[in-house]
Structure formats: C-alpha cells, structure tokens
Design an enzyme around this catalytic site. Structure first.
Site, PDB file in Angstrom:
ATOM      1  N   SER A   1      83.745  -4.157  83.067  1.00 22.92           N
ATOM      2  CA  SER A   1      83.541  -2.939  82.297  1.00 22.92           C
ATOM      3  C   SER A   1      84.388  -1.811  82.891  1.00 22.92           C
ATOM      4  O   SER A   1      85.597  -1.943  83.021  1.00 22.92           O
ATOM      5  CB  SER A   1      82.057  -2.590  82.264  1.00 22.92           C
ATOM      6  OG  SER A   1      81.790  -1.565  81.346  1.00 22.92           O
TER       7      SER A   1
ATOM      8  N   ASP B   1      84.196  -6.846  71.678  1.00 22.10           N
ATOM      9  CA  ASP B   1      83.438  -6.250  72.770  1.00 22.10           C
ATOM     10  C   ASP B   1      82.655  -5.050  72.229  1.00 22.10           C
ATOM     11  O   ASP B   1      83.199  -4.191  71.524  1.00 22.10           O
ATOM     12  CB  ASP B   1      84.391  -5.810  73.879  1.00 22.10           C
ATOM     13  CG  ASP B   1      83.671  -5.191  75.053  1.00 22.10           C
ATOM     14  OD1 ASP B   1      83.423  -5.906  76.031  1.00 22.10           O
ATOM     15  OD2 ASP B   1      83.350  -3.986  74.988  1.00 22.10           O
TER      16      ASP B   1
ATOM     17  N   HIS C   1      79.287  -7.673  75.941  1.00 23.84           N
ATOM     18  CA  HIS C   1      79.984  -6.821  76.901  1.00 23.84           C
ATOM     19  C   HIS C   1      79.633  -7.308  78.292  1.00 23.84           C
ATOM     20  O   HIS C   1      78.473  -7.279  78.691  1.00 23.84           O
ATOM     21  CB  HIS C   1      79.606  -5.359  76.735  1.00 23.84           C
ATOM     22  CG  HIS C   1      80.354  -4.442  77.657  1.00 23.84           C
ATOM     23  ND1 HIS C   1      81.730  -4.320  77.614  1.00 23.84           N
ATOM     24  CD2 HIS C   1      79.925  -3.645  78.666  1.00 23.84           C
ATOM     25  CE1 HIS C   1      82.114  -3.462  78.540  1.00 23.84           C
ATOM     26  NE2 HIS C   1      81.048  -3.043  79.197  1.00 23.84           N
TER      27      HIS C   1
END
Length: 387
Positions: free
Chosen positions: A187, A284, A342
C-alpha cells in the site's frame, strides 16, 4: 477518516493482544505446525534514532517488529515497510500522531501471518527467514525530511530519516551478513520499497541475492479523460508540500517533471537497477476509489452499471500499459490478478485462499522468481471479475 481507521486498528490489536496474553499459559507452539500460523511479535524501539532526528510524527522514536530466522534461513532477511495511507494536512497529521500510525507510544504487538508465517506449508520459501515489519509512523510514505518543527503543532516530518535509522539498526543486528535479502512494501509502503530499492542494495554489497517487492501500491496516473475521482496527483502534491518529500525522490525524475509526478511508480521504475516484483490488481480498491470515485457498494453488491464496467475495463488497460517492461523477467516480474482487493501478502499468502493466475499461485510465482527457478510475469486474462 484516517484517524477513524487507525483507532479501529488499535482496538483490534488490543483485543488480539488480550487473546495472546490469555493463551500464554498454553504449551509451547511448534514453528512447523500449521494450526499456529499466526503469532504476535513485540516492538523494538530504535532509541538512538532520536539523536539523528529520525522520529515519528509526534517526535517519539521509530520502531519495528522482528522475528529471528532459524535453520537455513538464519542469514536471510525480509524487511517489510508497512502501509497505512497518508496524512496530507496538519490536522490530519495531528490526529494521526495520537495513534500507532504516528507514534511508537501507541504501538502494540503485531500479528505475523501470511508471508510472515513461520509455517513451512503456508510459507515454503520464507518461513525460516529473519522477518521485520517496519512500523509506519510518519504519514508520508517514508519520504519526509523537514528540519523545522512547528512549536504549535510539534509535528515531525522525518520519514526518510526513519528508513535510514532502521536500516542502520538492522545492519548492526545481522542484516550486513545476509545471504538473501528482500525489501517489501504494501500500500503506502510499496512506493518507498521501490524508491529505496537500489539504496537497500548498496547497503548490502556482499549479499548474493537481493530483490524488492511492491504489494498493492503500484498506483498509476490515470488518463484525465477516465479519471472521475480526485486522483493521486493532488494527493502526492500535498505530500510533497507538507512532508518535504522532494529531497528523497530520484533526481533523474524530478529533473524532468514535477516532484509529485515522481511518486508514480510508472515514472521511476525505469531508473531502478535492482530486480523488482510487482503484485497488483487493476481493480485495487484504493486505485479504483481514488481514480474513478465511489464504486465500492456497486462492486460489493455486484451491481455495476454498464458505464462503470466500461470505466473499470479502461482502468485495467491503463495499468497494464504502465507496468514495468516484461521483456527482462529476471529483473522485472509481476503477478496481476483480476480481483477487487487491496494488499495480498498477509491475508492471502497461504494455501487456503491464495490468489491464482494461469494455474500458478502467487506464493509459487514470487518464490520461483526470487530464487531464479522460473521467471513469472503473470497477468490474469479476465478483464473484469464480475459479469
């Protein structure tokens, strides 16, 4: 919104810690037992980092979580830069500084699982490595470097210094003798894992095998005709302005374009010499929400309109066009599935729920690529995971 998420995370970790403490009286857990795939690791404070100005948002010292390797993995190291969004204005950063995402004071034991698992069945290539999770407490993707501290806010923007201080500490703990080394980021931590990849390599000139991995952070600069949401460019501009990130970005990029554009992996990956692997989905959740707007409920309820499906397909094509060149799979690898998610490493790195592309699991694809057994640049052929 960041503060709310952080608060929920703290509560979750506190509840998990209570479970851990209640279980301490149980018999010793064997490292090769799949039932004990998850375990907690306490924080290590980098105390001498404060004298170097390498501190969290609130001025507290940075920290990381480490589990020592064993057996043949005793000289192999996996270092993961944690994610957790960004803070892009003073108020947001102040809120963040009262949580574990802005201060080591609030950090509790961290649950190791997935690619941190010490179970050989669930994690065949990395189970016995030294595993480190670098806590994310600067809000600027480990890129900030502002000397001045506003006495009114007491906010410190020192993410780049945190990276340096943690690496120095780990080198003194055995990283300098690594036979295998892997720098990972997920991330918001994925970009710095790419940004500092060559620097990480230079710290370990005698390490025979060293590579980097980005997980769910290859956010792209979407075509303005497609973009419906705020877009990442404005987010990155706010980061550069507040955190003073420009100094950490590659001059090869900032000499050609605005600093905020150098936050996009598509604009910097060509300058990276160290082998790099990318795990990402064109769908995503963060990329979709930031670029296209609020599609979450429609996706969750499998109720996307024809126009939403068209935009999602176009977003997929955009990502594929901006990935690293697949012609040299020894230095560049990729695992691109077609799922709405994600981050994949912790929650989807075990035989029970691992992602699969072309009959190859994500675990096998990366392990084969890292150890030079086979080179995988896998892209799911499905242009949309919903009808």
């Amino acid at each position: 919104m960041v503060a709310t998420r952080s608060f929920k995370l703290v509560l979750l970790l506190l509840c998990s810690l209570l479970t851990f403490l209640l279980a301490k009286s149980a018999p010793n857990q064997q490292k090769d037992t799949y039932n004990y795939d998850e375990y907690f690791v306490g924080k290590t404070i980098v105390k001498n980092a404060v004298s170097k100005g390498a501190v969290c948002l609130d001025g507290s010292p940075p920290a990381y979580y480490m589990d020592r390797g064993f057996g043949e993995g005793a000289q192999s190291w996996m270092i993961h830069l944690s994610g957790g969004g960004w803070c892009r204005d003073v108020r947001d950063c102040q809120n963040r500084s009262t949580t574990s995402f802005g201060s080591s004071k609030y950090m509790v034991p961290f649950k190791f699982r997935g690619h941190f698992s010490n179970n050989k069945i669930a994690n065949p290539d990395l189970f016995n490595w030294n595993k480190v999770m670098v806590a994310y407490c600067d809000g600027g993707a480990f890129t900030g470097d502002v000397e001045t501290v506003d006495p009114g806010t007491n906010l410190h923007f020192r993410g780049a210094r945190i990276f340096s201080a943690v690496m120095e500490d780990l080198l003194s703990r055995g990283l300098n003798d690594a036979k295998n080394a892997l720098l990972i980021g997920s991330s918001a931590g994925a970009y710095p894992a790419m940004l500092y990849c060559d620097r990480f390599s230079k710290l370990l000139p005698n390490t025979p095998r060293l590579k980097c991995l980005t997980d769910s952070g290859y956010f792209i600069d979407v075509n303005k005709n497609l973009q419906k949401g705020k877009g990442f460019e404005s987010i990155y501009k706010e980061l550069v302005t507040l955190h003073g990130s420009a100094k950490a970005l590659p001059k090869s990029c900032t000499s050609r374009m605005k600093p905020e554009l150098c936050f996009f992996p598509q604009n910097v990956q060509q300058y990276i010499k160290t082998p790099l692997y990318t795990i990402m989905s064109p769908f995503d959740i963060v990329q979709v929400g930031t670029s296209l707007g609020d599609y979450y409920n429609a996706i969750k309820q499998n109720n996307c309109s024809a126009n939403q499906k068209k935009n999602l397909r176009e977003l997929r094509l955009e990502l594929l066009s901006k990935l690293p060149n697949a012609s040299d799979t020894k230095s560049r690898g990729a695992f691109i599935d077609s799922q709405f998610h994600h981050t994949r490493l912790q929650s989807y790195w075990n035989p029970q729920n691992v992602s699969v592309v072309n009959n190859v699991t994500m675990i096998k694809a990366f392990g084969d690529w890292y150890f030079d057994r086979q080179y995988y640049y896998l892209i799911d052929k499905h242009d949309l995971p919903i009808p």
